[in-house]
Scaffold this active site. Structure first.
Site, PDB file in Angstrom:
ATOM      1  N   HIS A 183     -24.759 -27.408  46.147  1.00 42.72           N
ATOM      2  CA  HIS A 183     -25.697 -26.340  45.802  1.00 42.72           C
ATOM      3  C   HIS A 183     -24.928 -25.046  45.610  1.00 42.72           C
ATOM      4  O   HIS A 183     -23.736 -24.992  45.865  1.00 42.72           O
ATOM      5  CB  HIS A 183     -26.814 -26.212  46.842  1.00 42.72           C
ATOM      6  CG  HIS A 183     -26.392 -25.757  48.209  1.00 42.72           C
ATOM      7  ND1 HIS A 183     -25.571 -26.521  49.025  1.00 42.72           N
ATOM      8  CD2 HIS A 183     -26.652 -24.622  48.916  1.00 42.72           C
ATOM      9  CE1 HIS A 183     -25.369 -25.885  50.166  1.00 42.72           C
ATOM     10  NE2 HIS A 183     -26.008 -24.719  50.135  1.00 42.72           N
ATOM     11  N   HIS A 242     -21.807 -28.097  57.759  1.00 44.07           N
ATOM     12  CA  HIS A 242     -21.671 -27.107  58.840  1.00 44.07           C
ATOM     13  C   HIS A 242     -21.597 -27.773  60.209  1.00 44.07           C
ATOM     14  O   HIS A 242     -22.197 -28.829  60.430  1.00 44.07           O
ATOM     15  CB  HIS A 242     -22.859 -26.131  58.849  1.00 44.07           C
ATOM     16  CG  HIS A 242     -22.894 -25.197  57.689  1.00 44.07           C
ATOM     17  ND1 HIS A 242     -22.239 -23.993  57.673  1.00 44.07           N
ATOM     18  CD2 HIS A 242     -23.506 -25.305  56.485  1.00 44.07           C
ATOM     19  CE1 HIS A 242     -22.451 -23.384  56.520  1.00 44.07           C
ATOM     20  NE2 HIS A 242     -23.218 -24.164  55.776  1.00 44.07           N
TER      21      HIS A 242
HETATM   22 FE    FE Z   1     -23.925 -23.616  53.782  1.00 43.36          FE
HETATM   23 ZN    ZN Z   2     -26.426 -23.389  51.876  1.00 44.03          ZN
END
Ligand code: FE
Ligand code: ZN
Length: 241
Positions: A56, A170
């Site tokens: 993204h 993450h």
């Molecule tokens: Fe991110």
């Molecule tokens: Zn993001």
């Protein structure tokens, strides 16, 4: 032969994934938010990055695109976000395939965190790169999409084979695990995983990748019974400290 996946930490809590196919010598990187550590990790191993796969448009995922492209890579990313993907060469969307050597990755549309968010599913290698859609014990914030979109995206990922390795972008697992214990107070598997994650993080260890079976058992967003409960939990997580 398997794909080799190298974890490249960046910024405060991002994981950039360097992927190498030994048979062909091809290397790709998923979401190079920061070019320096990615290029260094490839150079250390004598690898040349031929492809960038973006999930993204967020800058912590695309900020290194141009520098990695300058070093020889082609940029593949979501067609819906083409105008926000720096250096985009090949726009991809659900139903397309991408290759790393002979390994074929399916492109899945998984909207919710952003509207054009895609995941790359390498079934033969048992690996899924899911960006900021599914996290270990969590899921991405709804910056652009609706709860219904994210719920559908997560349900689709949850149907992958049990041992599929989930590479998210993450290290949010400890905060996610604390929320999970709050949302699922009677769930022994969640409590046990919270303790394991606390131990891993205290020892400085990464908690990613995870498996889809582990997520089905302990991720409060996959455990949500229906769309309403999912939406309630997503909103509650946004406010949870
Ligand atoms: Fe991110
Ligand atoms: Zn993001």
């Amino acid at each position: 032969m398997a794909l080799e996946v190298v974890c490249v930490p960046a910024f405060a809590d991002n994981y950039l994934w360097l992927v190498h196919d030994d048979a062909s010598g091809e290397t790709a990187v998923i979401d190079p938010g920061d070019p320096a550590p990615v290029l260094a990790a490839a150079a250390d191993r004598g690898w040349t990055i031929g492809k960038v796969l973006n999930t993204h448009w967020h800058r912590d995922h695309t900020g290194g695109n141009l520098a990695v492209k300058e070093a020889g890579a082609r940029i593949l990313g979501p067609a819906v976000e083409a105008d926000r993907i720096p250096g985009l060469d090949v726009a991809v969307a659900g139903g397309d395939t991408v290759r790393i050597g002979d390994h074929v990755g399916e492109v899945w549309d998984v909207p919710g965190h952003t509207l054009g968010h895609v995941a790359y599913i390498f079934r033969d290698a048992g690996i899924a790169f899911v960006g900021d859609t599914l996290f270990a014990m969590g899921c991405g914030r709804l910056f652009e999409g609706t709860p219904a979109q994210m719920f559908a995206s997560l349900r689709r990922l949850a149907a992958l084979p049990d041992d599929t390795l989930i590479y998210c972008a993450h290290e949010y697992t400890l905060a996610n695990a604390r929320f999970a214990a709050h949302a699922e107070p009677g769930n022994a598997a969640v409590a046990a995983r919270l303790a394991a994650v606390e131990g891993a993080r205290a020892a400085g260890k990464a908690t990613v990748p995870t498996t889809i079976a582990q997520e089905r058992a302990t991720n409060p967003f996959l455990l949500a019974a229906d769309l309403n409960q999912f939406a309630e939990r997503r909103a509650a997580k946004d406010a949870f400290r």
